[in-house]
Design a protein around this motif. Structure first.
Motif, short mmCIF file in Angstrom:
data_model
loop_
_atom_site.label_atom_id
_atom_site.label_comp_id
_atom_site.label_asym_id
_atom_site.label_seq_id
_atom_site.Cartn_x
_atom_site.Cartn_y
_atom_site.Cartn_z
N ALA A 132 -10.58 0.54 -41.00
CA ALA A 132 -9.60 -0.54 -40.91
C ALA A 132 -9.39 -0.96 -39.46
CB ALA A 132 -8.28 -0.09 -41.53
N ARG A 133 -9.26 0.00 -38.58
CA ARG A 133 -9.02 -0.33 -37.18
C ARG A 133 -10.25 -0.97 -36.53
NH1 ARG A 133 -4.07 1.04 -36.20
NH2 ARG A 133 -3.10 2.83 -37.27
N ASN A 134 -11.44 -0.57 -36.95
CA ASN A 134 -12.65 -1.21 -36.44
C ASN A 134 -12.72 -2.67 -36.87
OD1 ASN A 134 -13.59 1.05 -35.09
ND2 ASN A 134 -14.80 1.78 -36.83
N PHE A 135 -12.33 -2.92 -38.13
CA PHE A 135 -12.26 -4.30 -38.61
C PHE A 135 -11.25 -5.09 -37.78
CE2 PHE A 135 -10.41 -7.71 -41.04
CZ PHE A 135 -11.47 -8.29 -41.72
N ALA A 136 -10.12 -4.47 -37.52
CA ALA A 136 -9.07 -5.14 -36.75
C ALA A 136 -9.54 -5.49 -35.34
CB ALA A 136 -7.83 -4.25 -36.69
N GLY A 152 -2.23 -6.24 -35.34
CA GLY A 152 -1.61 -5.04 -35.89
C GLY A 152 -2.27 -4.62 -37.18
N VAL A 153 -2.11 -3.35 -37.53
CA VAL A 153 -2.67 -2.79 -38.77
C VAL A 153 -1.56 -2.04 -39.49
CG1 VAL A 153 -4.41 -1.29 -39.78
CG2 VAL A 153 -4.93 -2.54 -37.68
N PHE A 154 -1.36 -2.35 -40.78
CA PHE A 154 -0.31 -1.70 -41.56
C PHE A 154 -0.89 -1.12 -42.84
CE2 PHE A 154 1.71 -5.66 -39.72
CZ PHE A 154 2.24 -5.02 -38.60
N PHE A 155 -0.29 -0.02 -43.30
CA PHE A 155 -0.68 0.62 -44.56
C PHE A 155 0.57 0.76 -45.42
CE2 PHE A 155 -3.34 2.35 -41.11
CZ PHE A 155 -4.57 1.83 -41.48
N VAL A 156 0.56 0.18 -46.61
CA VAL A 156 1.78 0.12 -47.42
C VAL A 156 1.50 0.43 -48.88
CG1 VAL A 156 2.82 -1.59 -45.87
CG2 VAL A 156 1.52 -2.35 -47.88
N SER A 157 2.57 0.70 -49.61
CA SER A 157 2.49 0.89 -51.06
C SER A 157 3.59 0.06 -51.72
CB SER A 157 2.67 2.36 -51.43
OG SER A 157 2.87 2.50 -52.83
#
Length: 202
Positions: free
Chosen positions: A133-137, A144-149
């Motif tokens: 994910a961070r490489n894509f970012a 910013g990068v967020f992970f949610v449910s």
């Protein structure tokens, strides 16, 4: 609240099935539903008031509500956008790969918009690593990068606060006015129910 709170237009983007609408409902009503009810396919929006260290910020969040299935998103959807949340599912690596096209769309339709990466379904077993994910970012210059449910609500409030704080840093308050906000909401109402097909989840 006064009339001086900065208000930012934020759009949710990504493939159907990644959980955009369930996240939208979690943000809007603070509830979880596997299948948000839609009377038709069309644009939906809500305004979320966020209190962060920079004060009160309003986020006007737009959900494609299934329109992405038909590739009918128009320039209006991207008009005056301050931030795009590129959304993928943490249990579906393919959904992250497909975001490159959405990133290109943001750059084409709204060059001034900041891009953020949003990984959904963090309560499930992750098949997309945080490093991926961070490489894509990094490749797409995300802010910013967020992970949610949406199911548990985990990470949602923190993501909104971090998003609001970042936007306040990136934009001059004088460029974000209540008048602009009203025009966005008008655009939203005009854009709703643009097609007649029914939709379960997006």
């Amino acid at each position: 609240m006064g009339t001086t709170e900065p208000t930012f237009k934020v759009v949710l983007l990504g493939e159907a099935g990644v959980g955009k609408s369930t996240i939208f409902v979690r943000i809007k009503d603070n509830v979880f539903t596997d299948c948000p009810e839609r009377s038709s396919v069309g644009i939906d929006s809500c305004t979320k008031v966020v209190t962060c260290k920079n004060g009160i910020v309003k986020l006007c969040i737009w959900d494609t509500a299934g329109v992405e299935r038909f590739r009918t998103l128009t320039r209006n959807y991207y008009r005056n956008v301050h931030a795009a949340l590129l959304t993928y599912s943490l249990d579906n690596p393919y959904s992250l790969a497909l975001l490159s096209k959405w990133a290109e769309d943001v750059t084409y339709f709204s060059q001034a918009a900041s891009i953020f990466l949003l990984g959904t379904k963090s309560d499930r077993r992750w098949k997309v690593s945080e490093d991926s994910a961070r490489n894509f970012a990094i490749r797409h210059e995300c802010s910013g990068v967020f992970f949610v449910s949406a199911k548990t609500g985990q990470g949602v409030d923190n993501a909104l606060c971090a998003l609001a704080e970042k936007l306040v840093q990136l934009y001059d308050k004088s460029s974000v006015t209540p008048a602009e906000t009203r025009s966005w909401l008008t655009d939203t109402l005009e854009s709703r129910n643009t097609t007649k097909s029914s939709l379960c989840c997006s």
